[in-house]
Design a protein around this motif. Structure first.
Motif, mmCIF file in Angstrom:
data_model
loop_
_atom_site.group_PDB
_atom_site.id
_atom_site.type_symbol
_atom_site.label_atom_id
_atom_site.label_comp_id
_atom_site.label_asym_id
_atom_site.label_seq_id
_atom_site.Cartn_x
_atom_site.Cartn_y
_atom_site.Cartn_z
ATOM 1 N N GLU A 34 -1.692 -11.501 -9.700
ATOM 2 C CA GLU A 34 -0.396 -11.039 -10.206
ATOM 3 C C GLU A 34 -0.569 -10.139 -11.426
ATOM 4 O OE1 GLU A 34 3.824 -12.869 -11.707
ATOM 5 O OE2 GLU A 34 2.648 -14.001 -10.262
ATOM 6 N N TYR A 35 -1.625 -10.341 -12.170
ATOM 7 C CA TYR A 35 -1.908 -9.480 -13.320
ATOM 8 C C TYR A 35 -2.088 -8.039 -12.862
ATOM 9 C CZ TYR A 35 -4.421 -7.419 -17.262
ATOM 10 O OH TYR A 35 -4.815 -6.602 -18.278
ATOM 11 N N TYR A 36 -2.829 -7.830 -11.775
ATOM 12 C CA TYR A 36 -3.032 -6.482 -11.251
ATOM 13 C C TYR A 36 -1.782 -5.971 -10.541
ATOM 14 C CZ TYR A 36 -7.978 -7.043 -12.216
ATOM 15 O OH TYR A 36 -9.174 -7.230 -12.842
ATOM 16 N N LEU A 37 -1.113 -6.848 -9.817
ATOM 17 C CA LEU A 37 0.053 -6.448 -9.041
ATOM 18 C C LEU A 37 1.192 -5.983 -9.934
ATOM 19 C CD1 LEU A 37 1.021 -6.419 -6.058
ATOM 20 C CD2 LEU A 37 2.028 -8.655 -6.501
ATOM 21 N N CYS A 38 1.419 -6.670 -11.048
ATOM 22 C CA CYS A 38 2.599 -6.436 -11.893
ATOM 23 C C CYS A 38 2.250 -5.937 -13.286
ATOM 24 C CB CYS A 38 3.387 -7.734 -12.044
ATOM 25 S SG CYS A 38 3.832 -8.517 -10.515
ATOM 26 N N ASN A 39 1.168 -5.277 -13.460
ATOM 27 C CA ASN A 39 0.692 -4.922 -14.792
ATOM 28 C C ASN A 39 1.340 -3.635 -15.309
ATOM 29 O OD1 ASN A 39 -0.734 -5.169 -17.145
ATOM 30 N ND2 ASN A 39 -2.622 -4.319 -16.330
ATOM 31 N N ILE A 48 0.699 11.699 5.699
ATOM 32 C CA ILE A 48 1.416 12.743 6.440
ATOM 33 C C ILE A 48 2.269 12.028 7.488
ATOM 34 C CG2 ILE A 48 1.200 14.783 7.917
ATOM 35 C CD1 ILE A 48 0.120 15.234 5.099
ATOM 36 N N ASP A 49 3.577 12.317 7.509
ATOM 37 C CA ASP A 49 4.445 11.616 8.464
ATOM 38 C C ASP A 49 4.304 12.213 9.862
ATOM 39 O OD1 ASP A 49 5.986 13.923 8.504
ATOM 40 O OD2 ASP A 49 7.762 13.002 7.633
ATOM 41 N N THR A 50 5.056 11.681 10.807
ATOM 42 C CA THR A 50 4.934 12.101 12.211
ATOM 43 C C THR A 50 5.392 13.540 12.440
ATOM 44 O OG1 THR A 50 7.114 11.148 12.678
ATOM 45 C CG2 THR A 50 5.186 9.761 13.104
ATOM 46 N N HIS A 51 6.150 14.112 11.494
ATOM 47 C CA HIS A 51 6.597 15.500 11.613
ATOM 48 C C HIS A 51 5.683 16.467 10.869
ATOM 49 C CE1 HIS A 51 10.266 14.103 13.491
ATOM 50 N NE2 HIS A 51 10.431 13.257 12.489
ATOM 51 N N GLY A 52 4.600 15.952 10.283
ATOM 52 C CA GLY A 52 3.636 16.794 9.584
ATOM 53 C C GLY A 52 3.943 17.041 8.119
ATOM 54 N N PHE A 53 4.926 16.342 7.568
ATOM 55 C CA PHE A 53 5.284 16.521 6.166
ATOM 56 C C PHE A 53 4.501 15.563 5.278
ATOM 57 C CE2 PHE A 53 9.346 17.728 8.310
ATOM 58 C CZ PHE A 53 9.315 19.076 7.981
ATOM 59 N N PRO A 54 4.001 16.057 4.136
ATOM 60 C CA PRO A 54 3.336 15.149 3.195
ATOM 61 C C PRO A 54 4.366 14.220 2.543
ATOM 62 C CG PRO A 54 3.344 17.400 2.345
ATOM 63 C CD PRO A 54 3.958 17.447 3.699
ATOM 64 N N CYS A 55 3.999 12.953 2.424
ATOM 65 C CA CYS A 55 4.896 11.944 1.867
ATOM 66 C C CYS A 55 4.134 11.043 0.917
ATOM 67 C CB CYS A 55 5.482 11.078 2.987
ATOM 68 S SG CYS A 55 6.424 11.993 4.219
ATOM 69 N N SER A 56 4.888 10.376 0.079
ATOM 70 C CA SER A 56 4.291 9.342 -0.765
ATOM 71 C C SER A 56 5.218 8.131 -0.766
ATOM 72 C CB SER A 56 4.053 9.836 -2.194
ATOM 73 O OG SER A 56 5.275 10.048 -2.858
ATOM 74 N N GLN A 57 4.598 6.987 -0.828
ATOM 75 C CA GLN A 57 5.325 5.728 -0.918
ATOM 76 C C GLN A 57 4.830 5.022 -2.166
ATOM 77 O OE1 GLN A 57 4.612 3.116 2.388
ATOM 78 N NE2 GLN A 57 6.074 1.601 1.670
ATOM 79 N N ARG A 58 5.757 4.653 -3.034
ATOM 80 C CA ARG A 58 5.392 3.971 -4.276
ATOM 81 C C ARG A 58 5.995 2.589 -4.281
ATOM 82 N NH1 ARG A 58 6.441 9.098 -8.254
ATOM 83 N NH2 ARG A 58 4.728 10.295 -7.394
ATOM 84 N N LEU A 59 5.203 1.627 -4.711
ATOM 85 C CA LEU A 59 5.670 0.252 -4.870
ATOM 86 C C LEU A 59 5.490 -0.148 -6.326
ATOM 87 C CD1 LEU A 59 4.075 -1.511 -1.768
ATOM 88 C CD2 LEU A 59 6.472 -0.899 -2.080
ATOM 89 N N ILE A 60 6.529 -0.739 -6.891
ATOM 90 C CA ILE A 60 6.449 -1.281 -8.244
ATOM 91 C C ILE A 60 6.876 -2.740 -8.165
ATOM 92 C CG2 ILE A 60 7.244 -1.085 -10.620
ATOM 93 C CD1 ILE A 60 8.018 1.860 -9.911
ATOM 94 N N PHE A 61 5.988 -3.636 -8.571
ATOM 95 C CA PHE A 61 6.269 -5.067 -8.571
ATOM 96 C C PHE A 61 6.478 -5.523 -10.015
ATOM 97 C CE2 PHE A 61 3.756 -4.333 -4.776
ATOM 98 C CZ PHE A 61 4.437 -5.063 -3.813
ATOM 99 N N TYR A 62 7.529 -6.291 -10.236
ATOM 100 C CA TYR A 62 7.784 -6.865 -11.557
ATOM 101 C C TYR A 62 7.513 -8.365 -11.491
ATOM 102 C CZ TYR A 62 10.234 -2.429 -11.951
ATOM 103 O OH TYR A 62 10.547 -1.098 -11.931
ATOM 104 N N SER A 63 7.059 -8.934 -12.587
ATOM 105 C CA SER A 63 6.653 -10.347 -12.581
ATOM 106 C C SER A 63 7.820 -11.306 -12.396
ATOM 107 C CB SER A 63 5.891 -10.688 -13.862
ATOM 108 O OG SER A 63 6.693 -10.429 -14.984
ATOM 109 N N ASP A 64 9.052 -10.834 -12.522
ATOM 110 C CA ASP A 64 10.207 -11.718 -12.311
ATOM 111 C C ASP A 64 10.648 -11.781 -10.851
ATOM 112 O OD1 ASP A 64 11.363 -9.244 -11.990
ATOM 113 O OD2 ASP A 64 12.923 -9.532 -13.503
ATOM 114 N N GLY A 65 9.866 -11.177 -9.931
ATOM 115 C CA GLY A 65 10.173 -11.253 -8.507
ATOM 116 C C GLY A 65 10.963 -10.067 -7.973
ATOM 117 N N ARG A 66 11.266 -9.105 -8.808
ATOM 118 C CA ARG A 66 11.948 -7.900 -8.353
ATOM 119 C C ARG A 66 10.916 -6.824 -8.032
ATOM 120 N NH1 ARG A 66 14.456 -5.109 -11.967
ATOM 121 N NH2 ARG A 66 13.252 -5.990 -13.674
ATOM 122 N N GLY A 67 11.360 -5.804 -7.311
ATOM 123 C CA GLY A 67 10.478 -4.695 -7.011
ATOM 124 C C GLY A 67 11.261 -3.463 -6.630
ATOM 125 N N THR A 68 10.590 -2.323 -6.618
ATOM 126 C CA THR A 68 11.194 -1.052 -6.243
ATOM 127 C C THR A 68 10.232 -0.310 -5.324
ATOM 128 O OG1 THR A 68 12.328 -0.919 -8.375
ATOM 129 C CG2 THR A 68 12.150 1.111 -7.113
#
Length: 137
Positions: A34-39, A48-68
């Motif tokens: 959890e130290y690494y996950l929520c630091n 690259i998605d199925t249509h050939g467009f570059p994409c990024s997916q970002r995950l942010i984990f907070y230690s209180d159980g929320r995320g974005t």
């Protein structure tokens, strides 16, 4: 007198050994997933998605159980030619060893991040049906 102080020393040693053994010790922050996950940082996966467009997916984990989760899709090299979709979720580990994390979105959708591997350099596993490797940003 010598026998009494030796006996006292043996009893003291036995008590100290008893306090030190069979105790669940908390993770060292370096060993705690959890130290690494929520630091106070996020994780990014670029693809690259199925249509050939570059994409990024970002995950942010907070230690209180929320995320974005933030999806960015770039349509061209022009500065404003992209879309950003943001989703909030609640997360919880499925087991003590952090091998699986369940993510429940505010709209009721549910996603499992399984076969999870966490280090300070990567976050990898199977997210939904896709094998992914995120890097810290």
């Amino acid at each position: 007198m010598k026998t009494k102080s030796i006996l006292s020393l043996i009893v003291l040693f036995a008590i100290l050994c008893g306090f030190n053994s069979c105790v669940d010790k908390p993770f060292n922050p370096i060993d705690d997933p959890e130290y690494y996950l929520c630091n106070n940082r996020g994780w990014i996966y670029e693809y690259i998605d199925t249509h050939g467009f570059p994409c990024s997916q970002r995950l942010i984990f907070y230690s209180d159980g929320r995320g974005t989760e933030i999806f960015t899709r770039y349509y061209s090299n022009y500065p404003d030619d992209y879309t950003v979709d943001t989703y909030d979720f609640y997360w919880d580990r499925e087991d003590y060893s952090y091998q699986s994390i369940s993510m429940e979105y505010k709209n009721g959708d549910y996603l499992l991040f399984d076969q999870l591997r966490i280090s300070e350099y990567w976050l990898s596993g199977i997210l939904g049906d896709d094998e992914v490797t995120f890097e810290p940003y």
